[in-house]
Design a protein around this motif. Structure first.
Motif, PDB file in Angstrom:
ATOM      1  N   TYR A   1      46.229  38.839  20.989  1.00 26.69           N
ATOM      2  CA  TYR A   1      45.341  39.838  20.388  1.00 26.69           C
ATOM      3  C   TYR A   1      43.879  39.557  20.719  1.00 26.69           C
ATOM      4  O   TYR A   1      43.076  40.477  20.887  1.00 26.69           O
ATOM      5  N   ALA A   2      43.518  38.272  20.798  1.00 19.36           N
ATOM      6  CA  ALA A   2      42.128  37.897  21.057  1.00 19.36           C
ATOM      7  C   ALA A   2      41.796  37.840  22.552  1.00 19.36           C
ATOM      8  O   ALA A   2      40.695  37.429  22.909  1.00 19.36           O
ATOM      9  N   ASP A   3      42.732  38.221  23.407  1.00 18.22           N
ATOM     10  CA  ASP A   3      42.498  38.235  24.848  1.00 18.22           C
ATOM     11  C   ASP A   3      41.259  39.070  25.157  1.00 18.22           C
ATOM     12  O   ASP A   3      41.091  40.185  24.648  1.00 18.22           O
ATOM     13  N   LEU A   4      40.373  38.525  25.976  1.00 14.25           N
ATOM     14  CA  LEU A   4      39.123  39.210  26.284  1.00 14.25           C
ATOM     15  C   LEU A   4      39.362  40.560  26.948  1.00 14.25           C
ATOM     16  O   LEU A   4      38.514  41.452  26.898  1.00 14.25           O
ATOM     17  N   ARG A   5      40.544  40.737  27.520  1.00 14.33           N
ATOM     18  CA  ARG A   5      40.862  42.028  28.133  1.00 14.33           C
ATOM     19  C   ARG A   5      41.231  43.069  27.089  1.00 14.33           C
ATOM     20  O   ARG A   5      41.526  44.224  27.440  1.00 14.33           O
ATOM     21  N   GLN A   6      41.192  42.690  25.813  1.00 18.97           N
ATOM     22  CA  GLN A   6      41.476  43.628  24.727  1.00 18.97           C
ATOM     23  C   GLN A   6      40.209  44.220  24.110  1.00 18.97           C
ATOM     24  O   GLN A   6      40.278  44.873  23.064  1.00 18.97           O
TER      25      GLN A   6
ATOM     26  N   PHE B   1      35.798  41.829  38.742  1.00 17.19           N
ATOM     27  CA  PHE B   1      35.122  41.115  39.826  1.00 17.19           C
ATOM     28  C   PHE B   1      35.658  39.692  39.939  1.00 17.19           C
ATOM     29  O   PHE B   1      35.951  39.195  41.040  1.00 17.19           O
ATOM     30  N   MET B   2      35.822  39.009  38.784  1.00 13.81           N
ATOM     31  CA  MET B   2      36.328  37.640  38.792  1.00 13.81           C
ATOM     32  C   MET B   2      37.741  37.585  39.374  1.00 13.81           C
ATOM     33  O   MET B   2      38.074  36.694  40.161  1.00 13.81           O
ATOM     34  N   LYS B   3      38.565  38.554  39.001  1.00 11.80           N
ATOM     35  CA  LYS B   3      39.938  38.583  39.520  1.00 11.80           C
ATOM     36  C   LYS B   3      39.938  38.794  41.026  1.00 11.80           C
ATOM     37  O   LYS B   3      40.710  38.162  41.765  1.00 11.80           O
ATOM     38  N   ALA B   4      39.051  39.681  41.498  1.00  7.40           N
ATOM     39  CA  ALA B   4      38.966  39.933  42.934  1.00  7.40           C
ATOM     40  C   ALA B   4      38.503  38.699  43.696  1.00  7.40           C
ATOM     41  O   ALA B   4      38.862  38.500  44.862  1.00  7.40           O
ATOM     42  N   CYS B   5      37.738  37.843  42.991  1.00  4.86           N
ATOM     43  CA  CYS B   5      37.245  36.611  43.620  1.00  4.86           C
ATOM     44  C   CYS B   5      38.261  35.475  43.534  1.00  4.86           C
ATOM     45  O   CYS B   5      37.989  34.369  44.002  1.00  4.86           O
ATOM     46  N   GLY B   6      39.396  35.731  42.893  1.00  2.00           N
ATOM     47  CA  GLY B   6      40.430  34.715  42.798  1.00  2.00           C
ATOM     48  C   GLY B   6      40.444  33.936  41.505  1.00  2.00           C
ATOM     49  O   GLY B   6      41.239  33.002  41.345  1.00  2.00           O
ATOM     50  N   ALA B   7      39.557  34.281  40.548  1.00  2.00           N
ATOM     51  CA  ALA B   7      39.565  33.595  39.251  1.00  2.00           C
ATOM     52  C   ALA B   7      40.773  34.043  38.455  1.00  2.00           C
ATOM     53  O   ALA B   7      41.345  35.115  38.693  1.00  2.00           O
ATOM     54  N   ASN B   8      41.177  33.257  37.484  1.00  2.00           N
ATOM     55  CA  ASN B   8      42.365  33.539  36.683  1.00  2.00           C
ATOM     56  C   ASN B   8      41.967  34.078  35.312  1.00  2.00           C
ATOM     57  O   ASN B   8      41.558  33.309  34.432  1.00  2.00           O
ATOM     58  N   PRO B   9      42.095  35.393  35.068  1.00  2.00           N
ATOM     59  CA  PRO B   9      41.714  35.962  33.768  1.00  2.00           C
ATOM     60  C   PRO B   9      42.583  35.464  32.624  1.00  2.00           C
ATOM     61  O   PRO B   9      42.250  35.682  31.465  1.00  2.00           O
ATOM     62  N   ASP B  10      43.721  34.813  32.921  1.00  2.00           N
ATOM     63  CA  ASP B  10      44.557  34.288  31.843  1.00  2.00           C
ATOM     64  C   ASP B  10      43.825  33.236  31.019  1.00  2.00           C
ATOM     65  O   ASP B  10      44.242  32.914  29.904  1.00  2.00           O
ATOM     66  N   GLU B  11      42.749  32.690  31.577  1.00  2.00           N
ATOM     67  CA  GLU B  11      41.956  31.723  30.829  1.00  2.00           C
ATOM     68  C   GLU B  11      41.329  32.347  29.590  1.00  2.00           C
ATOM     69  O   GLU B  11      40.897  31.651  28.668  1.00  2.00           O
ATOM     70  N   PHE B  12      41.259  33.681  29.545  1.00  2.00           N
ATOM     71  CA  PHE B  12      40.645  34.384  28.421  1.00  2.00           C
ATOM     72  C   PHE B  12      41.689  34.916  27.442  1.00  2.00           C
ATOM     73  O   PHE B  12      41.422  35.808  26.652  1.00  2.00           O
TER      74      PHE B  12
ATOM     75  N   LEU C   1      29.144  47.967  26.303  1.00  2.00           N
ATOM     76  CA  LEU C   1      29.209  46.552  26.659  1.00  2.00           C
ATOM     77  C   LEU C   1      30.617  46.179  27.106  1.00  2.00           C
ATOM     78  O   LEU C   1      30.793  45.402  28.053  1.00  2.00           O
ATOM     79  N   ALA C   2      31.634  46.730  26.448  1.00  2.00           N
ATOM     80  CA  ALA C   2      33.016  46.440  26.826  1.00  2.00           C
ATOM     81  C   ALA C   2      33.294  46.893  28.259  1.00  2.00           C
ATOM     82  O   ALA C   2      34.035  46.236  29.004  1.00  2.00           O
ATOM     83  N   GLY C   3      32.705  48.005  28.654  1.00  2.00           N
ATOM     84  CA  GLY C   3      32.863  48.458  30.029  1.00  2.00           C
ATOM     85  C   GLY C   3      32.273  47.478  31.023  1.00  2.00           C
ATOM     86  O   GLY C   3      32.852  47.227  32.093  1.00  2.00           O
ATOM     87  N   GLU C   4      31.121  46.895  30.659  1.00  2.00           N
ATOM     88  CA  GLU C   4      30.522  45.892  31.538  1.00  2.00           C
ATOM     89  C   GLU C   4      31.419  44.662  31.648  1.00  2.00           C
ATOM     90  O   GLU C   4      31.571  44.077  32.727  1.00  2.00           O
ATOM     91  N   ILE C   5      32.015  44.258  30.534  1.00  2.00           N
ATOM     92  CA  ILE C   5      32.917  43.104  30.551  1.00  2.00           C
ATOM     93  C   ILE C   5      34.129  43.393  31.424  1.00  2.00           C
ATOM     94  O   ILE C   5      34.578  42.531  32.191  1.00  2.00           O
ATOM     95  N   ASP C   6      34.666  44.593  31.332  1.00  2.00           N
ATOM     96  CA  ASP C   6      35.794  44.987  32.179  1.00  2.00           C
ATOM     97  C   ASP C   6      35.462  44.824  33.653  1.00  2.00           C
ATOM     98  O   ASP C   6      36.250  44.285  34.440  1.00  2.00           O
ATOM     99  N   ARG C   7      34.282  45.302  34.014  1.00  3.45           N
ATOM    100  CA  ARG C   7      33.879  45.229  35.427  1.00  3.45           C
ATOM    101  C   ARG C   7      33.684  43.772  35.845  1.00  3.45           C
ATOM    102  O   ARG C   7      34.049  43.386  36.963  1.00  3.45           O
ATOM    103  N   ALA C   8      33.152  42.948  34.943  1.00  2.00           N
ATOM    104  CA  ALA C   8      32.961  41.536  35.256  1.00  2.00           C
ATOM    105  C   ALA C   8      34.308  40.836  35.438  1.00  2.00           C
ATOM    106  O   ALA C   8      34.478  40.023  36.360  1.00  2.00           O
ATOM    107  N   LEU C   9      35.298  41.153  34.585  1.00  7.23           N
ATOM    108  CA  LEU C   9      36.621  40.555  34.713  1.00  7.23           C
ATOM    109  C   LEU C   9      37.312  41.003  36.001  1.00  7.23           C
ATOM    110  O   LEU C   9      37.986  40.207  36.660  1.00  7.23           O
TER     111      LEU C   9
END
Length: 449
Positions: free
Chosen positions: A179-184, A215-226, A205-213
């Motif tokens: 529930y607390a996943d940043l993608r929520q 971008f991170m995924k496209a760069c190979g970062a793992n969003p599961d950390e959130f 602000l949530a839209g900006e966070i979506d775009r940042a996540l």
């Protein structure tokens, strides 16, 4: 923290003045309840308390920010999934605003899972010529003004324990189960964005966070950390029989921990240096806080530091200032200056609620949102002028659309207070006002960084 600063008689407080304690009818009854509480499993664990102390050490060093909040006084009736989720959702939304907009790690502490008791200015209440014990929170007696309800019943301490367990279990499930996943961030706002200016601002602000996540995924970062967040429980350590019964010796360190919550604080009314509350909390290993009102002197603060954190351990001691908007700019600087000169690390947190309460013509206790904002602004101004770190905020809020504090982006006026005035004690910010505050604090933090 060294062993020598912790060990000692955990019952030494019994020989000292203990203010704000209920008058229990039957000493044998409270002893039996305390014995039953002593058999119960811990609500939190020593390792979690140590982890929070490390996080608060980061706050004391100026590396993080504390967001602490929840009900003025929890109720047994409010220990249900919807109520807990709504409060947690509001806390998560505020934390996201602060983390993203202020670019600072946020330590999330709920004023939840144990805040079932409140100090009172008078021991009794009179209505229509009838005098009964004051309502001291659901852990002590009932809210209804009847002799049966207002009896100080020690068995309520057991119910407080079980409601705390339920609430903490729900919080753990929500914060660790997805529930607390940043993608929520959008999902937390679905019921709110269309009707509230704060909700609309949050959605941007949530839209900006979506775009940042993305971008991170496209760069190979793992969003599961959130996927989850660290969440800690706290309450005022007011009822000493309850706190003592829930104190355990950790089998790894051999040190005593109060396992009723991760973080415990001493209130403004019970912070006497020679009193029972200060003595008891000086003997447990949890990170602890002390509320400091406008009459606090620099010598008072130093004496509390010497008693509660003699080894100067980072993260052990937090000062929570509650000065009032009109007094903070004059009352706070001498305290910070003297404490800073002493060199012992302390986290400073602002409680902008308790010094700004007044009674509306309707008889409702309320607070002006502008006063809350002004006290926070004053807190940041003082720290900025002294070159010290404004470490966090401590607020009373609810996740519901109540009408208890006046003002805010979706303005509530004094004539609205009766519509949804639901608090069991003091007035709380509603969800919109809480988000308004988070955006304001983020802006103040950026300016002070």
């Amino acid at each position: 923290m060294s062993t020598s600063s912790i060990t000692g008689d955990l019952d030494a407080w019994r020989a000292l003045p203990a203010l704000q304690q209920p008058d229990w009818d039957d000493p044998a009854e409270i002893r039996a309840v305390a014995a039953e509480l002593a058999k119960q499993p811990p609500l939190v664990f020593a390792g979690e308390c140590d982890q929070l102390r490390a996080r608060l050490g980061e706050v004391a060093r100026g590396e993080s920010f504390v967001l602490q909040g929840g009900d003025c006084a929890e109720t047994f009736e409010g220990s249900n999934a919807d109520a807990v989720k709504n409060k947690l959702k509001t806390l998560l939304q505020m934390a996201v605003v602060l983390t993203y907009a202020a670019s600072v790690p946020v330590v999330k502490i709920g004023r939840m899972a144990g805040q079932f008791a409140k100090p009172r200015s008078k021991p009794t209440e009179v209505r229509g010529g009838v005098e009964l014990p004051a309502y001291r929170g659901d852990a002590v007696n009932g809210f209804d003004f009847t002799a049966g309800s207002r009896r100080n019943d020690p068995h309520r301490l057991l119910q407080a324990y079980h409601c705390s367990a339920v609430t903490l279990n729900l919080c753990r499930a929500f914060t660790k189960g997805g529930y607390a996943d940043l993608r929520q961030v959008h999902a937390w706002n679905q019921d709110f964005v269309k009707t509230s200016p704060a909700g609309q601002r949050y959605e941007q602000l949530a839209g900006e966070i979506d775009r940042a996540l993305s971008f991170m995924k496209a760069c190979g970062a793992n969003p599961d950390e959130f996927h989850g967040v660290e969440f800690y429980s706290s309450h005022e350590a007011l009822l000493l029989e309850y706190e003592r019964a829930l104190t355990r010796i950790d089998h790894l360190s051999g040190q005593p921990y109060d396992v009723s919550a991760h973080f415990l604080w001493i209130g403004e009314r019970t912070r006497q240096i020679d009193g029972a509350h200060v003595d008891f909390l000086s003997r447990i290993r949890n990170p602890i806080g002390v509320k400091l009102g406008p009459t606090t002197t620099a010598d008072d603060a130093l004496a509390l530091m010497d008693k509660l954190n003699p080894e100067g351990d980072p993260g052990r001691l937090t000062f929570v200032t509650r000065m009032g908007a009109k007094k903070i700019r004059d009352a706070l600087p001498p305290l910070i200056e003297k404490v800073t000169q002493e060199g012992s690390p302390v986290a400073w947190i602002c409680d902008p609620m308790h010094g700004n309460t007044f009674e509306a013509p309707s008889g409702h206790k309320t607070r002006r949102f502008d006063d809350v904002l002004d006290e926070v602004a004053g807190f940041f101004e003082v720290h900025r002028s002294l070159g010290t770190h404004p470490g966090g905020i401590h607020i009373e809020f609810t996740g519901d659309d109540v009408t208890e504090c006046v003002g805010g982006g979706h303005e509530i006026v004094e004539g609205d207070l009766h519509q949804r005035y639901e608090t069991a004690c003091d007035p709380r910010l509603n969800r919109g006002q809480s988000l308004d505050l988070a955006f304001m604090v983020a802006e103040l933090y950026r300016k002070s960084a």
